[in-house]
Write a protein that holds these residues in place. Structure first.
Motif, short mmCIF file in Angstrom:
data_model
loop_
_atom_site.label_atom_id
_atom_site.label_comp_id
_atom_site.label_asym_id
_atom_site.label_seq_id
_atom_site.Cartn_x
_atom_site.Cartn_y
_atom_site.Cartn_z
N UNK A 75 57.11 49.03 42.44
CA UNK A 75 57.52 47.63 42.41
C UNK A 75 57.26 46.99 41.05
N UNK A 76 56.33 47.58 40.27
CA UNK A 76 55.93 47.06 38.96
C UNK A 76 55.34 45.65 39.06
N UNK A 77 54.91 45.26 40.25
CA UNK A 77 54.24 43.97 40.39
C UNK A 77 52.96 44.02 39.54
N UNK A 78 52.66 42.95 38.79
CA UNK A 78 51.53 43.00 37.86
C UNK A 78 50.17 43.25 38.51
N UNK A 79 50.03 42.94 39.79
CA UNK A 79 48.75 43.17 40.46
C UNK A 79 48.84 44.32 41.46
N UNK A 120 43.83 40.64 38.34
CA UNK A 120 44.37 41.97 38.56
C UNK A 120 43.79 42.99 37.58
N UNK A 121 43.24 42.53 36.46
CA UNK A 121 42.71 43.47 35.47
C UNK A 121 41.52 44.27 35.98
N UNK A 122 40.90 43.81 37.05
CA UNK A 122 39.78 44.57 37.62
C UNK A 122 40.23 45.96 38.04
N UNK A 123 41.50 46.10 38.45
CA UNK A 123 42.00 47.41 38.89
C UNK A 123 42.22 48.32 37.70
N UNK A 124 42.67 47.78 36.58
CA UNK A 124 42.80 48.57 35.36
C UNK A 124 41.43 49.03 34.88
N UNK A 125 40.44 48.16 35.03
CA UNK A 125 39.08 48.50 34.63
C UNK A 125 38.51 49.61 35.53
N UNK A 126 38.77 49.51 36.82
CA UNK A 126 38.33 50.57 37.73
C UNK A 126 39.03 51.88 37.41
#
Length: 208
Positions: A75-79, A120-126
């Protein structure tokens, strides 16, 4: 409760699915989440796909979970896409496909800002933490270090936070010794705010 589902908005379908899920009605929850997933809502369609995958995974349907996590990623949704990529990567890793897991973690890192832990950046950090652990375990030390340097930028506080996050992930994986080593790393960085927290976590970890 489900008969008027086709008239519900995607968002209310997700809310209904969540209530049903909490009550143990898995079939009803799946129908509600799929109602959201099949909508044209920019935010709620990928959310419905993620919830569908999450529920299938918890129900033991790994194949179905992979399918719908992938749909959320696409979906490329940002979150939701980044969150789904992290969960799909973890599932692939659980299934022994570390190559695909590594690619998905890297995708999640590249589609967020792992230097930040807001929204949403928490998921990139994880994803960055999980990828660093995976690469280290695969003997890819240089690549693991590159991920670490990208997130921390050589700054003491982010380095200590990364070490704490790594420790938490390692403990969740059952690697208590590795978690303790990572917490000692955070302590030795001597950050005025984070290192004390790491010391408390280490003392709890070592309690008999």
């Amino acid at each position: 409760m489900l008969w008027p589902l086709r008239w519900r908005s995607a968002r209310s379908a997700i809310a209904l699915g969540d209530r049903l899920y909490r009550r143990g009605n898995t079939d009803g929850a799946l129908r509600a989440f799929r109602r959201a997933m099949d909508s044209d809502s920019h935010h709620d369609a990928p959310a419905g796909a993620w919830w569908t995958a999450h529920l299938l995974h918890r129900s033991g349907d790994r194949t179905g979970a992979c399918e719908f996590y992938k749909r959320a990623v696409e979906s490329r949704h940002p979150a939701w896409s980044v969150r789904a990529a992290v969960d799909l990567a973890a599932l692939r890793e659980e299934m022994g496909d570390v190559g695909e897991a590594s690619k998905l973690y890297e995708w999640a890192v590249n589609h967020g800002d792992p230097e930040r832990s807001d929204g949403a950046n928490i998921w990139a950090r994880r994803a960055a933490t999980k990828l660093e652990i995976l690469l280290t375990r695969q003997g890819e030390q240089a690549k693991a270090r590159a991920i670490y340097d990208r997130v921390t930028k050589g700054v003491r506080e982010p380095q200590a936070l990364f070490a704490i996050n790594r420790a938490t992930e390692l403990q969740a994986r059952g690697d208590v010794e590795g978690a303790a080593t990572s917490l000692r790393e955070a302590i030795e960085l001597n950050d005025p705010t984070v290192s004390e927290r790491a010391a408390v976590m280490l003392s709890i970890l070592q309690m008999p």
